[in-house]
Design a protein around this motif. Structure first.
Motif, PDB file in Angstrom:
ATOM      1  N   SER A 145       4.956   5.189  -4.395  1.00  0.00           N
ATOM      2  CA  SER A 145       3.956   4.671  -5.337  1.00  0.00           C
ATOM      3  C   SER A 145       4.603   4.155  -6.619  1.00  0.00           C
ATOM      4  N   LYS A 173      -0.083   4.560  -1.710  1.00  0.00           N
ATOM      5  CA  LYS A 173      -1.492   4.454  -2.119  1.00  0.00           C
ATOM      6  C   LYS A 173      -2.452   4.575  -0.932  1.00  0.00           C
ATOM      7  N   GLN A 204       5.511  10.252  -1.164  1.00  0.00           N
ATOM      8  CA  GLN A 204       4.414   9.507  -1.767  1.00  0.00           C
ATOM      9  C   GLN A 204       4.702   9.082  -3.204  1.00  0.00           C
ATOM     10  N   SER A 205       5.241   9.984  -4.009  1.00  0.00           N
ATOM     11  CA  SER A 205       5.489   9.651  -5.417  1.00  0.00           C
ATOM     12  C   SER A 205       6.564   8.575  -5.561  1.00  0.00           C
ATOM     13  N   CYS A 263      -0.842   8.052   3.275  1.00  0.00           N
ATOM     14  CA  CYS A 263       0.254   8.555   2.442  1.00  0.00           C
ATOM     15  C   CYS A 263      -0.021   9.961   1.892  1.00  0.00           C
ATOM     16  N   GLN A 264      -1.261  10.405   2.023  1.00  0.00           N
ATOM     17  CA  GLN A 264      -1.635  11.717   1.475  1.00  0.00           C
ATOM     18  C   GLN A 264      -0.814  12.816   2.145  1.00  0.00           C
ATOM     19  N   ASP A 267       0.815  -1.221   0.000  1.00  0.00           N
ATOM     20  CA  ASP A 267       0.000   0.000   0.000  1.00  0.00           C
ATOM     21  C   ASP A 267       0.843   1.263   0.000  1.00  0.00           C
ATOM     22  N   ASN A 327      -4.375   5.848   2.472  1.00  0.00           N
ATOM     23  CA  ASN A 327      -4.868   7.169   2.867  1.00  0.00           C
ATOM     24  C   ASN A 327      -3.841   7.919   3.712  1.00  0.00           C
TER      25      ASN A 327
END
Length: 208
Positions: free
Chosen positions: A44, A30, A40-41, A34-35, A27, A32
């Motif tokens: 992912s 991806k 994050q990029s 991680c927002q 995950d 929540n």
């Protein structure tokens, strides 16, 4: 499950959200939680799951160290550097020095001195980047690290005690080092990978 939680905490980047699922998680990037995370990029994309080539290099570099002790704590100011320094000096005692200590403790007992002259080579790696105090504790302020084709050469307290610290790289011992995340991790990797301890060393004590 507990082991997974520990591994997740160790893998978690310093600048990640508090609820980070870990870069190795399916995950990652991806979830929540991680927002808004600056990683994050990267997570992912799957790049964070790739094996760091420095790991194998560190294994090879540290292979000459026969015994390794890790001194750490989740709290500052509890005496990690003091303990590491004293443990280093204790491990570096020669048979002749130990013989004198035994005689002082029990002067009436027969204790023949070991004539083997075995000397344990000991190294201490100070990974306290924000407040390196090990150079001061060994009286090595003002010493500098030198580089050769073999790597960084430690400073020496005595013939069998090698010392590495970022304190040797600062123009002023009181200069603050405020590093986090990749820069801090990169410096630690460099210490573990690029220091040349010699042909063989008996003990190494990284101190956080």
């Amino acid at each position: 499950r507990q082991k997974n939680k520990i591994k997740q905490a160790m893998d978690k980047p310093d600048n990640a959200n508090d609820t980070c699922v870990g870069p190795q998680s399916d995950d990652a990037g991806k979830a929540n939680s991680c927002q808004g995370c600056p990683n994050q990029s990267v997570c992912s994309s799957g790049a964070a799951k790739e094996i760091d080539p420095a790991i194998e290099q560190i294994k090879q570099a540290m292979a000459i160290v026969k015994h390794k002790f890790l001194i750490l704590s989740g709290k500052g100011g509890v005496g990690k550097s003091t303990f590491s320094t004293q443990l280093t000096l204790a491990l570096a005692l020669t048979e002749k020095q130990l013989h004198k200590i035994r005689l002082q403790q029990k002067p009436n007992e027969d204790d023949e001195e070991d004539e083997s002259h075995n000397v344990t080579q000991v190294g201490i790696l100070d990974i306290d980047l924000c407040g390196p105090s090990v150079p001061r504790m060994f009286g090595l302020e003002g010493q500098q690290l030198h580089q050769s084709n073999l790597g960084w050469s430690p400073a020496y307290y005595q013939d069998n005690v090698a010392v590495i610290s970022i304190g040797f790289m600062l123009p002023n011992q009181d200069d603050p080092v405020i590093w986090r995340g990749p820069k801090k991790n990169g410096m630690i990797k460099q210490f573990l990978r690029d220091v040349y301890w010699g042909e063989s060393i008996g003990q190494s004590l990284p101190s956080f």
